[in-house]
Design an enzyme around this catalytic site. Structure first.
Site, PDB file in Angstrom:
ATOM      1  N   GLY A 153      39.015 -67.422 -28.842  1.00 41.74           N
ATOM      2  CA  GLY A 153      38.570 -66.242 -29.570  1.00 41.74           C
ATOM      3  C   GLY A 153      39.667 -65.684 -30.458  1.00 41.74           C
ATOM      4  O   GLY A 153      40.781 -65.441 -29.998  1.00 41.74           O
ATOM      5  N   ALA A 154      39.353 -65.484 -31.727  1.00 43.63           N
ATOM      6  CA  ALA A 154      40.351 -64.971 -32.676  1.00 43.63           C
ATOM      7  C   ALA A 154      39.668 -64.610 -33.984  1.00 43.63           C
ATOM      8  O   ALA A 154      38.549 -65.036 -34.262  1.00 43.63           O
ATOM      9  CB  ALA A 154      41.434 -66.018 -32.948  1.00 43.63           C
ATOM     10  N   SER A 207      48.016 -72.110 -34.293  1.00 48.88           N
ATOM     11  CA  SER A 207      47.546 -72.553 -35.606  1.00 48.88           C
ATOM     12  C   SER A 207      48.671 -73.196 -36.400  1.00 48.88           C
ATOM     13  O   SER A 207      49.837 -72.788 -36.293  1.00 48.88           O
ATOM     14  CB  SER A 207      46.992 -71.364 -36.399  1.00 48.88           C
ATOM     15  N   TYR A 228      47.382 -63.696 -40.471  1.00 51.82           N
ATOM     16  CA  TYR A 228      46.795 -64.573 -39.456  1.00 51.82           C
ATOM     17  C   TYR A 228      47.863 -65.483 -38.853  1.00 51.82           C
ATOM     18  O   TYR A 228      48.016 -65.573 -37.628  1.00 51.82           O
ATOM     19  CB  TYR A 228      45.666 -65.397 -40.065  1.00 51.82           C
ATOM     20  N   ASN A 255      43.589 -78.858 -39.948  1.00 54.36           N
ATOM     21  CA  ASN A 255      42.323 -78.656 -40.654  1.00 54.36           C
ATOM     22  C   ASN A 255      41.182 -79.349 -39.900  1.00 54.36           C
ATOM     23  O   ASN A 255      40.875 -80.513 -40.156  1.00 54.36           O
ATOM     24  CB  ASN A 255      42.415 -79.169 -42.087  1.00 54.36           C
ATOM     25  N   LYS A 313      30.569 -70.072 -40.375  1.00 57.14           N
ATOM     26  CA  LYS A 313      31.897 -69.620 -40.787  1.00 57.14           C
ATOM     27  C   LYS A 313      32.008 -69.219 -42.257  1.00 57.14           C
ATOM     28  O   LYS A 313      33.077 -68.781 -42.696  1.00 57.14           O
ATOM     29  CB  LYS A 313      32.938 -70.702 -40.473  1.00 57.14           C
ATOM     30  N   ARG A 354      42.178 -77.430 -58.779  1.00 52.70           N
ATOM     31  CA  ARG A 354      43.133 -78.137 -59.631  1.00 52.70           C
ATOM     32  C   ARG A 354      44.542 -77.960 -59.062  1.00 52.70           C
ATOM     33  O   ARG A 354      44.860 -76.929 -58.476  1.00 52.70           O
ATOM     34  CB  ARG A 354      43.048 -77.588 -61.054  1.00 52.70           C
TER      35      ARG A 354
END
Length: 333
Positions: free
Chosen positions: A80-81, A120, A149, A180, A189, A213
């Site tokens: 949970g975050a 993360s 974050y 990722n 999301k 780009r």
């Protein structure tokens, strides 16, 4: 005998619901989800609908329920975050991502329950110091995250290591620096979905998709590199940790191989049987100066700890995601 419990916070979310799917299918534990389902049309509930969870707790009652079931709780898997890297309320991010995690750590430490939590790759910032998951206090102090974050996740990693060094840790603890991650059950999301999920509607229609780009002369347009990892692979790591109570520390959770966004887009077109068509737009000014051009997880430490799982190649992971989920009438795991 009453089964012991594993509590998955954020268990209706993307990675959390994939953990729940694995645990309810393969273990004898009672699996409890703590989360918010929000609105019915957001469909987070569908992430859980196929899995026989033992209970569902709201975040507001988490610690009351933990205490009520303290003797049964084997582990807390804390996913949970607030995971949005663009969330403007830094106080909310710290309350959710650091303070709650700190309080869960303290509860698990006192009650003797194991704790596995989501860190993360955002803790690495622009990657200038590399992507080595050394978890000593000095190494963690060298990291420079680019947003609140990433800072909130780094702050808790530092807290965990400091408390562990003081002998005030759960019997097993592990933080996972997710890179990722892509795969089923991320439809809720919005703008934080993986690129595969974001471009899928246009790919399915055979239309041109847009990528950012490059504004770095060392990278071609679409050549920006990321460590894309299929969600099953990170669930494999969590399952390994739950089966290996002697392993503690902070570990990367990635594929170990950087690939380009153009590779990812082409793999999505190929999985759909479509001819790739990609255009490029300028990276928004609001994120251009904080944009990462390369991430790649070092996976040495988790392998040294005994993890033998193999990373799903990008093309195979995208194929599974597209053909088994996104292209079906029921895209939920």
């Amino acid at each position: 005998m009453t089964p012991r419990m594993i509590v998955v916070t954020g268990g209706a979310g993307f990675i959390g619901s994939n953990i729940v799917a694995r645990l309810t299918a393969e273990t004898a534990y009672d699996v409890v989800v703590c989360d918010r389902l929000e609105t019915a049309d957001l469909a987070k509930w569908k992430n859980l609908a196929k899995h026989a969870i033992a209970d569902f707790w709201s975040p507001e009652e988490l610690f009351e329920q933990l205490e009520r079931h303290a003797e049964r709780i084997e582990a807390v898997v804390h996913m949970g975050a607030i995971s949005s890297t663009t969330q403007p309320d830094a106080d909310l991010i710290l309350r959710t991502n650091f303070i709650l995690s700190r309080d869960l750590w303290d509860w698990c430490s006192i009650r003797g329950s194991r704790m596995i939590y989501a860190s993360s790759a955002a803790t690495y910032g622009d990657g200038e110091t590399g992507f080595n998951d050394d978890d000593d206090a000095d190494s963690l102090s060298q990291l420079r995250p680019l947003n609140a974050y990433g800072y909130s996740k780094m702050l808790f990693d530092q807290y965990a290591v400091r408390q562990a060094d003081r002998g005030q840790a759960p019997p097993q603890w592990a933080g996972l620096k997710f890179f990722n991650v892509y795969g089923p059950n991320e439809g809720h999301k919005g703008g934080m979905k993986s690129v595969v999920a974001q471009i899928w509607p246009k790919v399915a229609a055979g239309e041109t998709v847009t990528l950012f780009r490059s504004h770095n002369p060392n990278y071609a347009d679409g050549g920006q590199m990321r460590d894309f990892v299929y969600v099953d692979d990170v669930v494999d790591i969590i399952e390994f940790l739950l089966q290996s109570p002697q392993v503690s520390g902070i570990f990367n959770a990635g594929s170990g191989q950087a690939r380009s966004f153009a590779d990812l887009a082409r793999a999505t077109f190929d999985a759909a049987g479509k001819t790739p068509s990609i255009d490029y737009v300028d990276t928004p000014l609001s994120i251009r100066d904080r944009y990462q051009y390369f991430t790649e997880a070092r996976m040495d430490r988790i392998r040294a700890a005994g993890f033998e799982g193999q990373s799903t190649p990008l093309e195979e992971g995208v194929r599974r995601y597209v053909q088994d989920f996104l292209a079906t009438a029921d895209p939920y795991r």
